[in-house]
Motif scaffolding. Structure first.
Motif, PDB file in Angstrom:
ATOM      1  N   LEU A  21       0.846  -1.187   0.000  1.00  0.00           N
ATOM      2  CA  LEU A  21       0.000   0.000   0.000  1.00  0.00           C
ATOM      3  C   LEU A  21       0.882   1.236   0.000  1.00  0.00           C
ATOM      4  N   SER A  22       0.430   2.273  -0.677  1.00  0.00           N
ATOM      5  CA  SER A  22       1.196   3.512  -0.728  1.00  0.00           C
ATOM      6  C   SER A  22       1.151   4.227   0.624  1.00  0.00           C
ATOM      7  N   LYS A  23       2.124   5.075   0.860  1.00  0.00           N
ATOM      8  CA  LYS A  23       2.203   5.851   2.098  1.00  0.00           C
ATOM      9  C   LYS A  23       0.979   6.749   2.249  1.00  0.00           C
ATOM     10  N   LYS A  87      -0.565  -3.377   9.979  1.00  0.00           N
ATOM     11  CA  LYS A  87       0.323  -2.807  10.991  1.00  0.00           C
ATOM     12  C   LYS A  87       0.743  -3.865  12.002  1.00  0.00           C
ATOM     13  N   GLY A  88      -0.173  -4.762  12.352  1.00  0.00           N
ATOM     14  CA  GLY A  88       0.153  -5.851  13.272  1.00  0.00           C
ATOM     15  C   GLY A  88       1.194  -6.799  12.683  1.00  0.00           C
ATOM     16  N   ALA A  89       1.147  -6.974  11.367  1.00  0.00           N
ATOM     17  CA  ALA A  89       2.119  -7.835  10.690  1.00  0.00           C
ATOM     18  C   ALA A  89       3.444  -7.110  10.453  1.00  0.00           C
ATOM     19  N   GLY A  90       3.443  -5.781  10.615  1.00  0.00           N
ATOM     20  CA  GLY A  90       4.670  -5.003  10.440  1.00  0.00           C
ATOM     21  C   GLY A  90       5.066  -4.757   9.001  1.00  0.00           C
ATOM     22  N   SER A  91       4.115  -4.898   8.067  1.00  0.00           N
ATOM     23  CA  SER A  91       4.417  -4.675   6.661  1.00  0.00           C
ATOM     24  C   SER A  91       3.173  -4.169   5.938  1.00  0.00           C
ATOM     25  N   ALA A  92       3.381  -3.327   4.943  1.00  0.00           N
ATOM     26  CA  ALA A  92       2.289  -2.821   4.113  1.00  0.00           C
ATOM     27  C   ALA A  92       2.056  -3.701   2.890  1.00  0.00           C
ATOM     28  N   ALA A  93       2.682  -4.881   2.846  1.00  0.00           N
ATOM     29  CA  ALA A  93       2.503  -5.803   1.725  1.00  0.00           C
ATOM     30  C   ALA A  93       1.083  -6.362   1.728  1.00  0.00           C
ATOM     31  N   SER A 157       7.634  -0.852  -2.927  1.00  0.00           N
ATOM     32  CA  SER A 157       8.559  -0.875  -1.787  1.00  0.00           C
ATOM     33  C   SER A 157       7.794  -0.681  -0.474  1.00  0.00           C
ATOM     34  N   GLU A 158       8.377  -1.157   0.589  1.00  0.00           N
ATOM     35  CA  GLU A 158       7.755  -1.087   1.919  1.00  0.00           C
ATOM     36  C   GLU A 158       7.491   0.373   2.314  1.00  0.00           C
ATOM     37  N   THR A 159       6.307   0.631   2.833  1.00  0.00           N
ATOM     38  CA  THR A 159       5.916   1.988   3.228  1.00  0.00           C
ATOM     39  C   THR A 159       5.469   2.086   4.676  1.00  0.00           C
ATOM     40  N   LEU A 160       5.257   0.954   5.333  1.00  0.00           N
ATOM     41  CA  LEU A 160       4.698   0.989   6.678  1.00  0.00           C
ATOM     42  C   LEU A 160       5.613   1.697   7.667  1.00  0.00           C
TER      43      LEU A 160
END
Length: 164
Positions: A21-23, A87-93, A157-160
């Motif tokens: 997901l985008s920022k 957010k709980g998973a620590g990734s925006a994938a 790319s990761e955004t979280l």
């Protein structure tokens, strides 16, 4: 304009690459991000063969299936990305990339639009199936188990970590 977005305003993912997901979307403070699913007209054979329909429903579905010119369309559905789970998973994938296409979609108020979508195989652990009461219209069915994401809502790319 849509062709410009397809050519210059979207990423060129490789098949199987992670989609994030985008920022901007993560910063929007939305709990569940509604996404789109592809629906397609039921075929005459499917309408005739269905044991789940009453006779009246079968006849109505068959009449719709026999209409000419009905096409697949993207529609908001009981399906979306749960930002808390991300957010709980620590990734925006949100899933893996399948394809990029210009497609027609139906807005929540029923209008049709056309833009660029990333077609992804979503990660099931980030999906929330209870976000709306929109149902598949009579004479249509889900075409697949994929999720269709506006290209502006996703990145490669990761955004979280950058949303804190």
């Amino acid at each position: 304009m849509v062709l410009y977005i397809y050519t210059f305003g979207s990423k060129n993912f490789e098949a199987g690459q992670k989609v994030y997901l985008s920022k901007d979307i993560l910063d929007a403070k939305i709990d569940v991000i509604a996404e789109l699913r592809l629906i397609r007209p039921v075929t005459e054979k499917e309408a005739k063969d269905s044991f789940f329909f009453s006779n009246a429903t079968r006849d109505e579905t068959l009449a719709i299936a026999q209409k000419k010119g009905l096409k697949p369309v993207l529609q908001y559905f009981n399906y979306g990305i749960n930002v808390s789970k991300l957010k709980g998973a620590g990734s925006a994938a949100v899933g893996t990339f399948i394809d990029k296409k210009i497609m027609t979609f139906k807005t929540p108020n029923g209008e049709l639009g056309k833009t660029v979508f990333y077609i992804i195989k979503p990660y099931p652990n980030i999906i929330d199936n209870n976000i709306s009461n929109i149902e598949v219209p009579k004479g249509y069915k889900l075409a697949d188990d994929l999720m269709y994401v506006f290209c502006s809502n996703a990145t490669d790319s990761e955004t979280l970590n950058s949303t804190k």
